[in-house]
Motif scaffolding. Sequence first.
Motif, PDB file in Angstrom:
ATOM      1  N   TYR A  60      57.937  23.835  -7.210  1.00 24.96           N
ATOM      2  CA  TYR A  60      59.010  24.232  -6.313  1.00 24.96           C
ATOM      3  C   TYR A  60      60.377  23.931  -6.934  1.00 24.96           C
ATOM      4  O   TYR A  60      61.272  24.790  -6.956  1.00 24.96           O
ATOM      5  CB  TYR A  60      58.835  23.486  -4.990  1.00 24.96           C
ATOM      6  N   LEU A  61      60.544  22.727  -7.467  1.00 26.11           N
ATOM      7  CA  LEU A  61      61.823  22.359  -8.064  1.00 26.11           C
ATOM      8  C   LEU A  61      62.149  23.226  -9.272  1.00 26.11           C
ATOM      9  O   LEU A  61      63.302  23.641  -9.462  1.00 26.11           O
ATOM     10  CB  LEU A  61      61.800  20.887  -8.475  1.00 26.11           C
ATOM     11  N   ARG A  62      61.165  23.512 -10.102  1.00 25.11           N
ATOM     12  CA  ARG A  62      61.416  24.312 -11.290  1.00 25.11           C
ATOM     13  C   ARG A  62      61.902  25.709 -10.908  1.00 25.11           C
ATOM     14  O   ARG A  62      62.813  26.268 -11.536  1.00 25.11           O
ATOM     15  CB  ARG A  62      60.156  24.393 -12.153  1.00 25.11           C
ATOM     16  N   GLU A  63      61.305  26.302  -9.877  1.00 27.79           N
ATOM     17  CA  GLU A  63      61.739  27.631  -9.438  1.00 27.79           C
ATOM     18  C   GLU A  63      63.187  27.610  -8.969  1.00 27.79           C
ATOM     19  O   GLU A  63      63.962  28.529  -9.243  1.00 27.79           O
ATOM     20  CB  GLU A  63      60.814  28.129  -8.327  1.00 27.79           C
ATOM     21  N   LYS A  64      63.574  26.551  -8.275  1.00 30.66           N
ATOM     22  CA  LYS A  64      64.945  26.434  -7.788  1.00 30.66           C
ATOM     23  C   LYS A  64      65.931  26.283  -8.947  1.00 30.66           C
ATOM     24  O   LYS A  64      67.004  26.902  -8.968  1.00 30.66           O
ATOM     25  CB  LYS A  64      65.064  25.235  -6.842  1.00 30.66           C
ATOM     26  N   LEU A  65      65.595  25.444  -9.913  1.00 31.20           N
ATOM     27  CA  LEU A  65      66.474  25.245 -11.066  1.00 31.20           C
ATOM     28  C   LEU A  65      66.637  26.538 -11.860  1.00 31.20           C
ATOM     29  O   LEU A  65      67.732  26.856 -12.339  1.00 31.20           O
ATOM     30  CB  LEU A  65      65.916  24.132 -11.961  1.00 31.20           C
ATOM     31  N   ARG A  66      65.555  27.280 -11.968  1.00 30.56           N
ATOM     32  CA  ARG A  66      65.625  28.544 -12.698  1.00 30.56           C
ATOM     33  C   ARG A  66      66.538  29.536 -11.985  1.00 30.56           C
ATOM     34  O   ARG A  66      67.274  30.297 -12.614  1.00 30.56           O
ATOM     35  CB  ARG A  66      64.208  29.112 -12.854  1.00 30.56           C
ATOM     36  N   ALA A  67      66.517  29.494 -10.658  1.00 30.97           N
ATOM     37  CA  ALA A  67      67.288  30.467  -9.884  1.00 30.97           C
ATOM     38  C   ALA A  67      68.794  30.326 -10.087  1.00 30.97           C
ATOM     39  O   ALA A  67      69.523  31.322 -10.058  1.00 30.97           O
ATOM     40  CB  ALA A  67      66.956  30.327  -8.393  1.00 30.97           C
ATOM     41  N   ILE A  68      69.280  29.101 -10.295  1.00 31.75           N
ATOM     42  CA  ILE A  68      70.727  28.893 -10.381  1.00 31.75           C
ATOM     43  C   ILE A  68      71.256  28.933 -11.800  1.00 31.75           C
ATOM     44  O   ILE A  68      72.460  28.793 -12.018  1.00 31.75           O
ATOM     45  CB  ILE A  68      71.149  27.571  -9.708  1.00 31.75           C
ATOM     46  N   SER A  69      70.370  29.128 -12.772  1.00 26.60           N
ATOM     47  CA  SER A  69      70.788  29.167 -14.173  1.00 26.60           C
ATOM     48  C   SER A  69      71.328  30.548 -14.511  1.00 26.60           C
ATOM     49  O   SER A  69      70.677  31.560 -14.252  1.00 26.60           O
ATOM     50  CB  SER A  69      69.609  28.839 -15.093  1.00 26.60           C
ATOM     51  N   VAL A  70      72.505  30.580 -15.103  1.00 28.21           N
ATOM     52  CA  VAL A  70      73.080  31.838 -15.568  1.00 28.21           C
ATOM     53  C   VAL A  70      72.592  32.072 -16.994  1.00 28.21           C
ATOM     54  O   VAL A  70      72.871  31.261 -17.882  1.00 28.21           O
ATOM     55  CB  VAL A  70      74.617  31.801 -15.532  1.00 28.21           C
ATOM     56  N   PRO A  71      71.824  33.143 -17.234  1.00 29.60           N
ATOM     57  CA  PRO A  71      71.279  33.359 -18.579  1.00 29.60           C
ATOM     58  C   PRO A  71      72.377  33.481 -19.620  1.00 29.60           C
ATOM     59  O   PRO A  71      73.455  34.013 -19.356  1.00 29.60           O
ATOM     60  CB  PRO A  71      70.491  34.662 -18.432  1.00 29.60           C
ATOM     61  N   ALA A  72      72.093  32.979 -20.814  1.00 32.69           N
ATOM     62  CA  ALA A  72      73.050  33.107 -21.917  1.00 32.69           C
ATOM     63  C   ALA A  72      73.336  34.575 -22.187  1.00 32.69           C
ATOM     64  O   ALA A  72      72.447  35.431 -22.156  1.00 32.69           O
ATOM     65  CB  ALA A  72      72.482  32.438 -23.167  1.00 32.69           C
ATOM     66  N   GLY A  73      74.599  34.864 -22.428  1.00 26.14           N
ATOM     67  CA  GLY A  73      74.998  36.239 -22.718  1.00 26.14           C
ATOM     68  C   GLY A  73      75.322  37.061 -21.492  1.00 26.14           C
ATOM     69  O   GLY A  73      75.702  38.230 -21.612  1.00 26.14           O
ATOM     70  N   THR A  74      75.184  36.491 -20.289  1.00 27.81           N
ATOM     71  CA  THR A  74      75.500  37.225 -19.074  1.00 27.81           C
ATOM     72  C   THR A  74      77.001  37.466 -18.978  1.00 27.81           C
ATOM     73  O   THR A  74      77.799  36.575 -19.222  1.00 27.81           O
ATOM     74  CB  THR A  74      75.047  36.418 -17.831  1.00 27.81           C
ATOM     75  N   ASP A  75      77.397  38.676 -18.634  1.00 28.03           N
ATOM     76  CA  ASP A  75      78.802  39.001 -18.438  1.00 28.03           C
ATOM     77  C   ASP A  75      79.241  38.461 -17.087  1.00 28.03           C
ATOM     78  O   ASP A  75      78.787  38.947 -16.049  1.00 28.03           O
ATOM     79  CB  ASP A  75      79.012  40.516 -18.502  1.00 28.03           C
TER      80      ASP A  75
ATOM     81  N   ALA B  19      77.726  28.241 -16.871  1.00 26.83           N
ATOM     82  CA  ALA B  19      76.295  27.961 -17.036  1.00 26.83           C
ATOM     83  C   ALA B  19      75.516  27.991 -15.738  1.00 26.83           C
ATOM     84  O   ALA B  19      74.290  28.101 -15.752  1.00 26.83           O
ATOM     85  CB  ALA B  19      76.110  26.600 -17.705  1.00 26.83           C
ATOM     86  N   GLU B  20      76.209  27.882 -14.612  1.00 22.61           N
ATOM     87  CA  GLU B  20      75.514  27.633 -13.354  1.00 22.61           C
ATOM     88  C   GLU B  20      76.178  28.413 -12.218  1.00 22.61           C
ATOM     89  O   GLU B  20      77.403  28.539 -12.171  1.00 22.61           O
ATOM     90  CB  GLU B  20      75.572  26.129 -13.053  1.00 22.61           C
ATOM     91  N   ALA B  21      75.349  28.928 -11.303  1.00 23.49           N
ATOM     92  CA  ALA B  21      75.850  29.610 -10.110  1.00 23.49           C
ATOM     93  C   ALA B  21      74.941  29.221  -8.948  1.00 23.49           C
ATOM     94  O   ALA B  21      73.891  29.820  -8.732  1.00 23.49           O
ATOM     95  CB  ALA B  21      75.879  31.121 -10.295  1.00 23.49           C
ATOM     96  N   ASN B  22      75.344  28.198  -8.208  1.00 24.50           N
ATOM     97  CA  ASN B  22      74.466  27.619  -7.197  1.00 24.50           C
ATOM     98  C   ASN B  22      74.143  28.555  -6.044  1.00 24.50           C
ATOM     99  O   ASN B  22      73.114  28.407  -5.393  1.00 24.50           O
ATOM    100  CB  ASN B  22      75.056  26.312  -6.674  1.00 24.50           C
ATOM    101  N   SER B  23      75.020  29.520  -5.781  1.00 29.33           N
ATOM    102  CA  SER B  23      74.755  30.415  -4.649  1.00 29.33           C
ATOM    103  C   SER B  23      73.474  31.221  -4.842  1.00 29.33           C
ATOM    104  O   SER B  23      72.868  31.682  -3.868  1.00 29.33           O
ATOM    105  CB  SER B  23      75.932  31.367  -4.447  1.00 29.33           C
TER     106      SER B  23
END
Length: 328
Positions: free
Chosen positions: A310-325, A86-90
Amino acid sequence: MAGSQVPVIDLGPWRSGGPQDRARTAARVDEALRAAGFLLVTGHGIDPALPGRIREAARAFFRLPAAQKEPYAVTVGDRGWLGPGAEANSYAEGAASPPDLKESWSFAADEPTGDAAVDAEWFRPNTWPAEVPELRPPVTQYLARMRALSDELLELLATALGLDQDHFTRHTGHPTWGLNLNWYPGTETVGTPLPGQFRIGAHTDFGTVTVLDRQLGSGGLQIHTDADGWQDAPYDPAALTVNIGDLMARWTGDRWRAGRHRVLPPPADTPAEELISLVYFYECDAHTRVESLPAPIGRVAHDPVDSHTYLREKLRAISVPAGTDTSE
């Protein structure tokens, strides 16, 4: 070594010492946050049995079959279960990587402000897993302790900058926060790590201060400094690990650095290692205007930002979209 730049700060002299003790503590904090963005904090008063109870209940949930956990699945920034992949912090640093090798249960601010738009985005009810009712009492107690400790740390930080003690806490009357219970299972659960895959990829946190209760492990926390590169984070069983996030770094005009860190993958020599971390992310009141402190305190005058845009943009960046290979 990085450990030399991460001092152990005893809150006792800060709480009850004289002016010299308090000034000495504040000076050590300033020095450490310039170098690494990390502190170890003792004298915090948190009963070690409390995080122990949380870990025991969280472990019972995480070890449930996936089918029982799936109804609680959410995306990053919401309240519930963040499952595998679900998450990729890098990605917060703009670096592509496989998803993080962990699962989390996430809590967040839940007491409404009365502003319908703000509450709909940032102050919604938390979800509690019905399968482990014993989780709620210790987490509720822990959250109250973390909120009070975080405000105390913000007062210490303000003093370390030579500012009024309430310089930051005047913006935490009704703050947002998050608590992640991070489960780092062994390779029998997550499989062999892919190249470049970590339990948590390299990143900085996003808010003001983060307070971490962690377990010592071979596949544990590492921190990055310019002087030493990546080094294992120092560990003290009596201490909480504290680091500052991007908002605080901006606020100080980059006098302080957001603590860059990662969590290593399960180690090859102990592949069954299992760790659980309690990570409390503290922020500020919704839509606080964060302006860099001017020189001589600050070094860089960043453009002012709305804290929660600012926080919302950061949270969006680390979210792995559903269905991503995520297999490669």
